[in-house]
Scaffold this motif. Sequence first.
Motif, PDB file in Angstrom:
ATOM      1  N   GLU A   1      54.516 -34.718  41.032  1.00 24.78           N
ATOM      2  CA  GLU A   1      55.000 -33.624  42.244  1.00 24.78           C
ATOM      3  C   GLU A   1      56.377 -33.668  41.967  1.00 24.78           C
ATOM      4  O   GLU A   1      56.680 -32.510  42.341  1.00 24.78           O
ATOM      5  CB  GLU A   1      54.017 -33.554  43.676  1.00 24.78           C
TER       6      GLU A   1
ATOM      7  N   PRO B   1      47.463 -31.843  39.353  1.00 26.13           N
ATOM      8  CA  PRO B   1      48.817 -31.021  39.545  1.00 26.13           C
ATOM      9  C   PRO B   1      48.082 -29.739  40.144  1.00 26.13           C
ATOM     10  O   PRO B   1      46.837 -29.497  40.868  1.00 26.13           O
ATOM     11  CB  PRO B   1      49.024 -30.267  38.112  1.00 26.13           C
ATOM     12  N   ALA B   2      49.209 -29.033  41.246  1.00 25.20           N
ATOM     13  CA  ALA B   2      49.225 -28.552  42.561  1.00 25.20           C
ATOM     14  C   ALA B   2      47.955 -27.726  41.682  1.00 25.20           C
ATOM     15  O   ALA B   2      47.455 -26.513  42.674  1.00 25.20           O
ATOM     16  CB  ALA B   2      50.311 -27.786  43.304  1.00 25.20           C
ATOM     17  N   ARG B   3      48.721 -26.722  40.517  1.00 24.63           N
ATOM     18  CA  ARG B   3      48.145 -25.576  40.123  1.00 24.63           C
ATOM     19  C   ARG B   3      48.032 -25.920  38.357  1.00 24.63           C
ATOM     20  O   ARG B   3      48.366 -26.941  37.785  1.00 24.63           O
ATOM     21  CB  ARG B   3      48.982 -24.679  40.185  1.00 24.63           C
ATOM     22  N   ALA B   4      47.012 -25.272  37.877  1.00 28.59           N
ATOM     23  CA  ALA B   4      47.026 -25.039  36.472  1.00 28.59           C
ATOM     24  C   ALA B   4      47.887 -23.394  35.920  1.00 28.59           C
ATOM     25  O   ALA B   4      46.440 -22.343  35.017  1.00 28.59           O
ATOM     26  CB  ALA B   4      45.109 -25.450  36.090  1.00 28.59           C
TER      27      ALA B   4
ATOM     28  N   GLY C   1      51.839 -27.807  36.656  1.00 29.81           N
ATOM     29  CA  GLY C   1      51.589 -26.846  37.480  1.00 29.81           C
ATOM     30  C   GLY C   1      52.695 -25.989  38.003  1.00 29.81           C
ATOM     31  O   GLY C   1      53.213 -26.083  39.008  1.00 29.81           O
TER      32      GLY C   1
ATOM     33  N   THR D   1      42.922 -29.855  34.838  1.00 29.20           N
ATOM     34  CA  THR D   1      43.126 -28.535  35.764  1.00 29.20           C
ATOM     35  C   THR D   1      43.312 -29.279  37.489  1.00 29.20           C
ATOM     36  O   THR D   1      43.823 -30.223  36.666  1.00 29.20           O
ATOM     37  CB  THR D   1      41.409 -29.089  35.787  1.00 29.20           C
ATOM     38  N   THR D   2      43.082 -28.562  38.541  1.00 33.00           N
ATOM     39  CA  THR D   2      43.427 -29.113  39.255  1.00 33.00           C
ATOM     40  C   THR D   2      42.868 -30.277  40.261  1.00 33.00           C
ATOM     41  O   THR D   2      42.890 -30.642  41.574  1.00 33.00           O
ATOM     42  CB  THR D   2      43.559 -27.841  40.496  1.00 33.00           C
ATOM     43  N   GLU D   3      41.697 -30.392  39.343  1.00 31.98           N
ATOM     44  CA  GLU D   3      40.847 -31.703  39.911  1.00 31.98           C
ATOM     45  C   GLU D   3      41.067 -32.916  38.725  1.00 31.98           C
ATOM     46  O   GLU D   3      40.699 -33.741  38.812  1.00 31.98           O
ATOM     47  CB  GLU D   3      39.662 -31.004  40.048  1.00 31.98           C
TER      48      GLU D   3
END
Length: 221
Positions: free
Chosen positions: A46, A157-160, A77, A93-95
Amino acid sequence: MIDTDPAVILVHGLWHQGAHMGPLADELRNRGFDVHIPTLHRGSLEADTAAVQEIIDSLPAPPLVLGHSYGGAVITGLRGVRSLVYLAAFVPTTEESCASLGGALVNDAMRRHPGGGTAVDPSLAGAALYADADPQTAAWAISLLVPQASGHGRGVPARAAWRDVRSRYIVCAEDRAVAPDVQRMLARRCTHATEIDADHSPYISRPGEIAEIVVSELSSS
């Protein structure tokens, strides 16, 4: 023909420093591009992503961002980019995290560092990371390696960004640090893919070739 002159941001991987990106940065600057190289190791995925985002937010136009190895998770991210280039990199991915995606052959050269975290064994680093480089260049790159705090590779990551932004994956077919078959799987998540017969770090051993791929990507985006 490139209609504008966007900046290029080069994002290094674990155990590395911004100085490792110097050969590629020189090639791109010689072609007239404004190049930025953030220093990571901020304590978490992050925080590393935030350091790169700060540069993006300061630029007048969306840049192309290249992420190498773990740097792929960092660039995933981001917001406000023109194009993403993943070089032998993780595309989570975000997971997912780098660790959960697997394929980290470099772990065989990794050792616990007495001060905490991990380090790459210098006697194994050349074969694992810089097999294509001449001995002098490999020695230079090995001398710049730094200990790595734990946890970065397990960040999610918080977004892809690759779901919404044009992206290119550069598969390194002779990589001994990130398994080429894992790279090929991740490349399918990107808009385009290029495969080269290279080790894990062609931005050091073959910077002109990587620069040409970046220029081509800019011309197409």
